[in-house]
Design a protein around this motif. Structure first.
Motif, PDB file in Angstrom:
ATOM      1  N   THR A  41      -5.929  46.457  -7.254  1.00  0.00           N
ATOM      2  CA  THR A  41      -6.886  47.501  -7.628  1.00  0.00           C
ATOM      3  C   THR A  41      -7.921  47.674  -6.522  1.00  0.00           C
ATOM      4  O   THR A  41      -8.058  46.815  -5.640  1.00  0.00           O
ATOM      5  N   ALA A  43     -11.021  47.337  -6.960  1.00  0.00           N
ATOM      6  CA  ALA A  43     -11.947  46.207  -7.121  1.00  0.00           C
ATOM      7  C   ALA A  43     -11.423  44.970  -6.392  1.00  0.00           C
ATOM      8  O   ALA A  43     -12.203  44.223  -5.791  1.00  0.00           O
ATOM      9  N   ASP A  44     -10.104  44.765  -6.408  1.00  0.00           N
ATOM     10  CA  ASP A  44      -9.507  43.636  -5.679  1.00  0.00           C
ATOM     11  C   ASP A  44      -9.724  43.785  -4.174  1.00  0.00           C
ATOM     12  O   ASP A  44     -10.040  42.813  -3.481  1.00  0.00           O
ATOM     13  N   GLU A  46     -12.091  45.516  -2.665  1.00  0.00           N
ATOM     14  CA  GLU A  46     -13.516  45.302  -2.393  1.00  0.00           C
ATOM     15  C   GLU A  46     -13.872  43.821  -2.436  1.00  0.00           C
ATOM     16  O   GLU A  46     -14.656  43.342  -1.611  1.00  0.00           O
ATOM     17  N   GLN A  47     -13.274  43.076  -3.367  1.00  0.00           N
ATOM     18  CA  GLN A  47     -13.522  41.633  -3.440  1.00  0.00           C
ATOM     19  C   GLN A  47     -13.020  40.944  -2.170  1.00  0.00           C
ATOM     20  O   GLN A  47     -13.673  40.042  -1.656  1.00  0.00           O
TER      21      GLN A  47
END
Length: 154
Positions: A41, A43-44, A46-47
């Motif tokens: 994702t 979010a992944d 960005e992490q």
């Protein structure tokens, strides 16, 4: 060639994710277990930017790569080159970037994983100087599912 290191919140990360998922989609019918890229994702991504490094080249991104340092090597993952940009040296440029980043971090090697079924990728990385370091398998598999390849930093 101008490389770009991404930071969390970078609007181009959505394009990096799209590039990755498009480039890795062909593997779905060829590899077992399936690639985790289909579940990746924004979010992944960005992490990964927060904890490690995400780089690309081109606008929109023509190629991208993720880096993660360990005690003795820089792991090179999620290397993708847009199909229209293949055979232009972008994969080699990303490996050269990994070499430079590893050198900056004081690491002596770069490493990556290649699926057993993707022999063309194994040959590509061998041509770039990577050698087989060890065999590995995903959890729940008795057979080898990937090769860990390493290259000494130049």
């Amino acid at each position: 060639m101008e490389f770009r290191q991404h930071i969390p919140g970078d609007p181009a990360l959505a394009q990096v994710l799209q590039l990755l998922q498009g480039c890795f989609a062909y593997m779905d019918a060829r590899i077992d277990p399936p690639s985790s890229l289909s579940r990746l994702t924004l979010a992944d991504v960005e992490q990964h930017c927060r904890q490690h490094e995400v780089w690309s080249v081109g606008v929109p991104p023509h190629a991208c790569v993720f880096f993660q340092a360990s005690a003795d090597a820089l792991y090179l993952g999620c290397l993708a080159v847009a199909s229209a940009q293949r055979n232009n040296g972008l994969a080699a440029a990303m490996v050269d970037l990994a070499d430079a980043r590893a050198r900056d971090m004081g690491l002596g090697q770069i490493e990556l994983k290649v699926r057993v079924e993707l022999q063309e990728n194994q040959r590509l990385f061998e041509r770039m100087g990577f050698v087989l370091h060890r065999h590995g398998r995903h959890e729940g598999y008795a057979k080898t599912t990937y090769f860990l390849m390493r290259k000494k930093v130049g």
